[in-house]
Motif scaffolding. Structure first.
Motif, mmCIF file in Angstrom:
data_model
loop_
_atom_site.group_PDB
_atom_site.id
_atom_site.type_symbol
_atom_site.label_atom_id
_atom_site.label_comp_id
_atom_site.label_asym_id
_atom_site.label_seq_id
_atom_site.Cartn_x
_atom_site.Cartn_y
_atom_site.Cartn_z
ATOM 1 N N ILE A 35 0.814 -1.215 0.000
ATOM 2 C CA ILE A 35 0.000 0.000 0.000
ATOM 3 C C ILE A 35 0.849 1.267 0.000
ATOM 4 C CG2 ILE A 35 -1.921 -1.151 1.178
ATOM 5 C CD1 ILE A 35 -1.130 0.577 3.662
ATOM 6 N N GLU A 164 0.699 5.904 -1.499
ATOM 7 C CA GLU A 164 0.631 5.136 -2.739
ATOM 8 C C GLU A 164 1.722 4.075 -2.778
ATOM 9 O OE1 GLU A 164 1.049 7.679 -6.112
ATOM 10 O OE2 GLU A 164 3.235 7.666 -6.048
ATOM 11 N N ASP A 169 -1.034 2.971 -7.061
ATOM 12 C CA ASP A 169 -2.349 2.757 -6.463
ATOM 13 C C ASP A 169 -2.463 3.565 -5.174
ATOM 14 O OD1 ASP A 169 -2.966 0.858 -8.469
ATOM 15 O OD2 ASP A 169 -1.870 -0.688 -7.342
ATOM 16 N N GLN A 170 -3.599 4.206 -4.969
ATOM 17 C CA GLN A 170 -3.804 5.086 -3.826
ATOM 18 C C GLN A 170 -4.520 4.364 -2.681
ATOM 19 O OE1 GLN A 170 -2.404 8.347 -4.145
ATOM 20 N NE2 GLN A 170 -1.648 7.231 -5.942
ATOM 21 N N TYR A 171 -4.009 4.580 -1.457
ATOM 22 C CA TYR A 171 -4.642 4.074 -0.243
ATOM 23 C C TYR A 171 -4.671 5.204 0.781
ATOM 24 C CZ TYR A 171 -4.039 -0.638 -2.160
ATOM 25 O OH TYR A 171 -4.101 -1.757 -2.954
ATOM 26 N N THR A 226 -9.290 1.767 1.047
ATOM 27 C CA THR A 226 -9.067 1.856 -0.385
ATOM 28 C C THR A 226 -9.815 3.065 -0.944
ATOM 29 O OG1 THR A 226 -10.986 0.500 -0.944
ATOM 30 C CG2 THR A 226 -8.900 -0.662 -0.516
ATOM 31 N N GLU A 227 -9.594 3.358 -2.202
ATOM 32 C CA GLU A 227 -10.348 4.439 -2.844
ATOM 33 C C GLU A 227 -11.844 4.130 -2.845
ATOM 34 O OE1 GLU A 227 -8.217 6.720 -6.202
ATOM 35 O OE2 GLU A 227 -7.488 4.657 -6.425
ATOM 36 N N THR A 228 -12.188 2.861 -3.033
ATOM 37 C CA THR A 228 -13.601 2.466 -2.996
ATOM 38 C C THR A 228 -14.188 2.683 -1.606
ATOM 39 O OG1 THR A 228 -13.250 0.812 -4.731
ATOM 40 C CG2 THR A 228 -15.213 0.567 -3.373
ATOM 41 N N ASP A 229 -13.414 2.353 -0.560
ATOM 42 C CA ASP A 229 -13.869 2.585 0.818
ATOM 43 C C ASP A 229 -14.170 4.062 1.044
ATOM 44 O OD1 ASP A 229 -13.584 -0.106 1.558
ATOM 45 O OD2 ASP A 229 -11.483 0.170 2.133
ATOM 46 N N TYR A 249 -12.769 -0.954 10.014
ATOM 47 C CA TYR A 249 -11.412 -0.811 9.491
ATOM 48 C C TYR A 249 -10.430 -1.099 10.629
ATOM 49 C CZ TYR A 249 -14.050 1.385 5.790
ATOM 50 O OH TYR A 249 -14.960 1.623 4.789
#
Length: 438
Positions: A35, A164, A169-171, A226-229, A249
């Motif tokens: 991550i 990242e 990928d972004q977290y 995550t980005e979706t979260d 989380y």
């Protein structure tokens, strides 16, 4: 000699004036390179030098340690990619989420300009005018405001950092530093007794423990989104006045902090420590909230004022694990600089600015009107605090309320009742016993 005496003091910190610190290392125990690509997090067993400073928030330099107050918990990582700083708190939330409210929080904690003494009316006025600050106040007044020792005090980043990995990928992570010796607090009555004879009890306790080889340690863990979260949760995950629920989380261990060295000279190594949110390393972008943006500017400006334009040339603030080439020359000591020109571009092998391979920016967040500032405060009272902590909370609040003016008492009680009916009722009951209200 006399001239030196009257000129030797530097301005103290505007906040967190009274504190102490020590040095040690951070060791990675769990790999999170999937991550975050920051070099100091890549390899299990890797050690990075650190400095940590603990401090009261409202106290001036030299004031007592054992006062009821929220605390600063700041960490400086001396990494091979430069310094990375986290300027956090001992509570998982901060007192405001609009940077414009920062001056209210800070100035109301200072002395009344007429009496030059702390003023309960100013403190209560602040708390009720910035009601989202009551969440932090509840943590502080329920016990965390007086740690049994700094060795038993937790720390939190408060901000949710955007990071990242090598793939870009972004977290998003929120950091927790939990003492391996357990979280322990001190009762207000005990603190008052100790403070009468030993106002710097916490400072000396930390120093003695390290000198005796009883090295304090903390487990460094993160909550990961995550980005979706973030899309599903909304902007609340970046709200400094709110926690990110651990049931959704959970904490993921990253490593250990160990403090094993005291300062050789307190002023040079602790008082001159300058923690700045602008100190970041590749893979860690900072936080997208507006308070973080403001802190990046304000902290840097404060440190230049307090310690001079070359504040980051002071040894304790230098990124000593990596060779640096800066444009800073001349000016107020300490100064440094090489032979090359201090401008860019140049034709003579002077320093070049660092340009990351991936230039991903912070995400944009927008909080809509009508945010609920009391939902988590109500949950804290009803479901998280123990009955003993609720009693401590009520006792500490009443001790402040009883010296305030009537209209501020009324406004505060209305807000506390909005947080939780039982909370408000118990406060009103105690106030009826303690004072006569009209």
């Amino acid at each position: 000699m006399m001239s030196n005496l009257v000129r030797e003091r530097t301005p103290e910190r505007a906040v967190h004036g009274q504190g102490t610190g020590a040095f040690g290392f951070f060791e990675v125990t769990h790999d999170i390179s999937h991550i975050c690509k920051a070099d100091f997090l890549k390899k299990v067993g890797q050690k990075t030098p650190i400095a940590i400073r603990f401090a009261t928030s409202g106290g001036s330099r030299g004031s007592a340690d054992l006062v009821l107050d929220n605390r600063g918990y700041s960490v400086k990582f001396y990494t091979r990619e430069g310094n990375f700083d986290i300027a956090g708190f001992n509570t998982p939330v901060a007192p405001f989420k609009d940077p414009l409210d920062g001056h209210i929080i800070t100035r109301s904690a200072r002395a009344n300009p007429a009496t030059n003494a702390p003023d309960a009316n100013m403190a209560l006025d602040r708390a009720t005018l910035v009601p989202e600050s009551l969440h932090m106040l509840m943590y502080t007044y329920s016990g965390r405001g007086i740690p049994a020792s700094y060795r038993n005090m937790p720390g939190f980043s408060v901000h949710t950092y955007q990071v990242e990995n090598e793939n870009g990928d972004q977290y998003f992570i929120r950091c927790h530093f939990l003492p391996d010796g357990g979280i322990k607090y001190m009762k207000a009555e005990e603190a008052r007794q100790i403070r009468a004879d030993d106002p710097h009890y916490l400072t000396k306790d930390l120093y003695r423990a390290i000198e005796n080889g009883d090295y304090p340690s903390w487990t460094f863990s993160v909550q990961i989104l995550t980005e979706t979260d973030v899309e599903n949760e909304g902007p609340g995950v970046f709200d400094l006045t709110k926690i990110i629920p651990e049931d959704r989380y959970p904490l993921h261990e990253v490593g250990k902090f160990v403090l094993n060295r005291n300062a050789k000279n307190f002023f040079a190594e602790v008082e001159q420590l300058a923690f700045c949110p602008c100190n970041l390393v590749p893979g860690i972008h900072g936080a997208p909230d507006k308070v973080y943006e403001a802190r990046r500017l304000i902290y840097r400006d404060a440190q230049v004022y307090r310690l001079g334009g070359n504040v980051f040339n002071i040894p304790v603030n230098c990124p000593f694990l990596v060779q640096t080439h800066t444009y800073n020359r001349d000016g107020m000591p300490p100064v440094s600089g090489g032979e090359g020109p201090n401008y860019y571009p140049n034709s003579f092998n002077g320093p070049e600015p660092f340009v990351p391979k991936h230039s991903t920016g912070l995400i944009n967040i927008i909080e809509k009107d009508g945010a609920d500032n009391f939902d988590q405060a109500g949950d804290l009272y009803a479901n998280i605090l123990t009955e003993e902590e609720r009693s401590t909370l009520i006792k500490n609040i009443v001790s402040k309320l009883k010296t305030a003016t009537h209209f501020l008492q009324k406004r505060a009680l209305e807000l506390f009742t909005s947080i939780n009916q039982d909370f408000g009722d118990r406060l009103k009951q105690e106030m009826n016993i303690t004072i006569c209200s009209n």
